[in-house]
Design an enzyme around this catalytic site. Structure first.
Site, short mmCIF file in Angstrom:
data_model
loop_
_atom_site.label_atom_id
_atom_site.label_comp_id
_atom_site.label_asym_id
_atom_site.label_seq_id
_atom_site.Cartn_x
_atom_site.Cartn_y
_atom_site.Cartn_z
N GLY A 139 0.87 -1.17 0.00
CA GLY A 139 0.00 0.00 0.00
C GLY A 139 0.91 1.22 0.00
O GLY A 139 2.09 1.09 0.22
N CYS A 140 0.43 2.40 -0.28
CA CYS A 140 1.37 3.50 -0.46
C CYS A 140 0.73 4.86 -0.48
O CYS A 140 -0.48 5.01 -0.47
CB CYS A 140 2.14 3.34 -1.76
SG CYS A 140 3.02 1.81 -1.89
#
Lengths: 503, 362
Positions: free
Chosen positions: B12-13
């Site tokens: 995720g980011c």
């Protein structure tokens, strides 16, 4: 000559509840094999169990549920090497001197790799997609995909594509000839294919004139016997399939006994009535890959390059190299048929011992074509045997563009897999040409049941795509990370190109 | 534990990008700050930036940024490069020692001019030749990793939080007309420097938030064309797809969006005949490049960038304009750090690219 040694016990026992039986004699009228008989003197129904093939027709139609067909419990002395069936087959051959014949797919307990592969699902790091609330696409195009994009002087893309077959779900009905199956069975398949937006396949027996109207949902087959092949036939379909081999009997041609060749079949096949239709083992104009190329282009020339050409082969040992050759032959689609694929008639030894599992063949072919950078040249269709929506999902994730189903379709039409299609006495009206039997299969009902089956599969395919977080079937194609093996050895995993569960 | 690249590593980011349509150059200071309010979208296991227009003095040369595990492999790579390029400049990439960033590999950059004789004998243009050199080093030369290889642009990345990575590389001292940035939240492993974003090939760079469910279908397709995915991250495969479609197949960024986030068939059917034919053509020939599952990406290239969401918009992404500047970020808060006032702010719809090109090119 009656000798005790000739006696082979009946395979099945008819168990009739005399208490339930009302002597309506439905079973007698329904059994084309002549198992049931009414004895007026004793007011009793008798059974000739030797004739029984366990097709379950009488069981399903008995109004009082008085019938059961059971495996004959008489047992030869147990022997792990000499199984009862092995011994009985020896007796049969010693009695007759004949080749043993069978039908439908290999029933032996070879590994079914589909059942040793599990599917992934989204958890936490990405969301699953709900097919009831979001679009979920199952449309595919089969055919060659160009490598380079062409633009005109204004930069507009030339959108012309090589001929493609468009399918609304990645499943087609596989080749079953008119002759091996009935007119009504063909009509069921053709009308269902049209309703579903997919294709059915004529098999090698030509196309009945009544069914030319379903041409855009038809794949016309050209096999080594060339039965029923002429210009209009080639032009009738959505694609042309060259049948090089069949999973149930790789290396030999089709067999249709003359008893199944009545007036209508004779006309469609363009052969004399009552003559055996025995296709040559090879195509006698194809002794090598360069010959195949010539046939591919002959068919394309004959149809003005408007039809994709499918080359269908049986899954055999060297399948990856064979497929690579086909992908360079000008063919648009390769169909591979695994060793569990069905047939209307095959020598038992061949059906049960020749060929390889489709799962391994598919994985090997898809990998080879990618390694050689020619996967775009062809689409891959696999069959033999694909039994359920999850088999379809697994096949696509291994690399197939679409699946062929035939046994599943026949089951939907009422087949009970008694595996005696070669007798022509199919009580369900499918693998027969006897008009009395054929009319038992109502083509309207047949169509509806086929549409039901694939509508159900489509729902299941969408559900499984959704849980993987995939909303278009092409994003699943070759997506092997979505698969894990269970109970497979390293070599099997390597060939399948998947990791073991837990990895 | 396996090294990154030996297993699939979804993350995720947080992403952000800023570009001046006028082509004005500015430092990375603001975009570094923009990552601070999105701190919780990263977990300290990777951060990075890409800047365009940062090497005007060397703009005609390929700028290679490399990580080396040790001096020996550095020597081998330099030998390899010398046989193929004139090395115009070779230097350590300047860094600032800060406690938040440790265990750095050897970080070096080279400005390279391909030898004409080598290009002639390879019968390749300089971009294709250079792309193959990058593939060779990254797959065959163990312990060396090219993480940036374009002209007049550069990627900078590390294991750490993005705001620290920006300070570590002293990006406040560079000036570019376009910047992208990334904070990483890998779900596996202690992270490796090479696994951080941006990921790039030649002047294409990608920062990405999401986990594409189509990954292996995309990877196995793109690997047919000479790309080798060594990291098993979505971003790597996206960078190669960008290079394949934009450079090798000559698609426009909009057309690339129509391939990787293709409109649904139900949408295509509503278009006029010409448009229908065009979109059907892309969906047919590049069906294996369709990306499903959540993503928001910014693809940087010389003279512009494209921001894009997956077609269901399963990841947040906001865009804004102020004067000649365009801002993209996972969260609006990041944009407000860069520019408290905006002329326009919106959430691009799924599959609708935001394409910003610099006036008159660069």
């Amino acid at each position: 000559m009656i000798m005790p040694i000739n006696y082979i016990l009946p395979e099945f026992e008819v168990e009739r509840s005399d208490y339930r039986c009302i002597r309506c004699r439905v079973c007698e009228r329904q059994c084309a094999n002549g198992v049931h008989r009414y004895d007026a003197d004793g007011d009793i129904m008798l059974s000739d169990e030797f004739q029984c093939v366990d097709c379950q027709r009488c069981v399903c139609l008995c109004p009082t549920h008085a019938l059961k067909i059971r495996k004959n419990e008489n047992e030869l002395r147990e022997n792990a090497n000499w199984k009862q069936n092995t011994i009985l087959e020896i007796y049969k051959q010693a009695n007759t001197g004949g080749v043993l014949l069978s039908s439908m797919g290999n029933p032996e307990p070879f590994p079914v790799y589909w059942d040793k592969i599990l599917i992934n699902a989204s958890q936490v790091t990405n969301p699953s997609i709900d097919p009831l609330r979001e679009p979920m696409e199952t449309r595919v195009f089969l055919g060659k995909k160009p490598h380079d994009i062409e633009r005109d002087v204004n930069g507009n893309i030339n959108t012309e594509l090589p001929p493609q077959v468009e399918l609304q779900i990645p499943v087609m009905f596989s080749a079953m000839s008119y002759g091996s199956i009935s007119y009504n069975a063909h009509q069921s398949l053709a009308t269902a294919a049209e309703a579903l937006g997919i294709c059915y396949n004529t098999g090698e027996g030509g196309l009945h004139e009544d069914f030319y109207q379903y041409g855009k949902n038809t794949i016309v087959q050209v096999a080594s016997g060339r039965f029923g092949v002429y210009k209009d036939y080639l032009e009738a379909g959505a694609a042309i399939e060259i049948k090089m081999g069949q999973g149930a009997k790789p290396g030999i041609g089709g067999h249709l006994p003359g008893t199944k060749v009545g007036a209508d079949v004779s006309k469609t096949r363009m052969i004399p009535e009552g003559s055996d239709a025995i296709s040559p083992a090879p195509h006698h104009d194809i002794y090598s890959i360069e010959d195949l190329r010539q046939l591919v282009f002959s068919l394309k020339e004959a149809t003005d390059y408007k039809k994709p050409v499918i080359v269908k082969v049986a899954a055999v040992h060297n399948i990856a190299a064979i497929a690579s050759g086909i992908a360079r032959s000008g063919a648009d689609i390769i169909a591979i048929d695994g060793f569990r694929g069905g047939t209307g008639a095959a020598p038992t030894r061949i059906r049960d011992n020749v060929g390889i599992p489709i799962e391994l063949a598919l994985a090997a072919v898809d990998k080879r074509l990618r390694d050689e950078g020619i996967r775009q040249n062809v689409s891959l269709v696999v069959g033999g045997s694909v039994r359920s929506a999850s088999d379809v999902i697994k096949a696509i994730a291994l690399g197939a563009d679409a699946c062929y189903i035939a046994t599943s379709a026949l089951l939907a039409l009422g087949c009970h897999l008694c595996r005696t299609c070669q007798s022509g006495k199919c009580n369900w009206g499918i693998a027969t040409q006897d008009p009395e039997l054929v009319k038992r299969l109502n083509p309207e009902t047949g169509k509806e049941r086929l549409v039901n089956l694939l509508t159900a599969w489509k729902h299941e395919i969408k559900e499984m795509m959704g849980l993987m977080g995939i909303n278009s079937i092409e994003a699943l194609r070759g997506n092997r990370l979505m698969l894990r093996g269970v109970g497979l050895n390293e070599k099997e995993l390597e060939i399948l190109g998947i990791s073991h569960a837990g990895e | 534990m396996k090294r990154e690249g030996e297993f699939r590593n979804p993350s995720g980011c947080a992403i952000a990008a800023v570009i001046s349509k006028e082509g004005r150059r500015f430092s990375a200071e603001k975009i570094i700050e923009s990552m601070i309010p999105m701190h919780d979208r990263s977990n300290g296991l990777g951060g990075g930036f890409a800047g365009y227009g940062i090497y005007p003095k060397y703009k005609d040369f390929f700028a290679f940024h490399l990580f080396f595990d040790d001096r020996h492999i550095k020597k081998d790579v330099e030998e390899y490069l010398k046989e193929r390029y004139e090395i115009v400049l070779s230097e350590e990439i300047p860094t600032r020692k800060i406690p938040e960033i440790t265990d750095e590999p050897i970080i070096w950059r080279y400005f390279l001019n391909p030898l004409k004789s080598v290009l002639r004998s390879a019968q390749l243009d300089e971009k294709e030749f250079t792309a193959r050199v990058v593939m060779h080093i990254n797959t065959k030369m163990n312990g060396a990793y090219v993480f940036s290889s374009g002209k007049n642009m550069g990627a900078f990345k590390a294991v750490g939080f993005p705001e620290d990575v920006g300070r570590f590389y002293m990006l406040d001292e560079y000036a570019g007309y376009s910047w992208t940035s990334h904070g990483r939240y890998p779900t596996n492993t202690p992270g490796w420097w090479g696994g951080s974003h941006p990921f790039g090939l030649l002047d294409y760079s990608v920062v990405h938030n999401g986990e594409i469910s189509s990954y292996d279908a995309n990877r196995r397709f793109i690997e047919m064309f000479g790309y080798k995915c060594t990291l098993q991250t979505d971003t790597e495969v996206m960078a190669y797809i960008a290079d394949f479609l934009l450079r090798r197949k000559g698609l426009t960024p909009k057309e690339m969006a129509e391939v990787i986030a293709a409109p649904f068939w139900s949408t295509i059917e509503k278009k006029d005949e010409a448009e229908k034919a065009r979109l059907t053509y892309f969906r047919t020939i590049y069906s294996s490049l369709l990306m499903t599952g959540p993503f928001s990406i910014v693809v940087g290239y010389t003279g512009g960038l494209m921001a894009l969401n997956d077609r269901l918009k399963l990841r947040s992404m906001v865009a804004a304009e102020k004067d000649d500047m365009v801002y993209i970020a996972s969260e609006e808060t990041a944009i407000r750090v860069m520019t408290p006032e905006v002329d326009k702010i919106w959430s691009p719809a799924g599959g609708e690219p935001v394409i910003v090109n610099v006036k008159d090119g660069v």
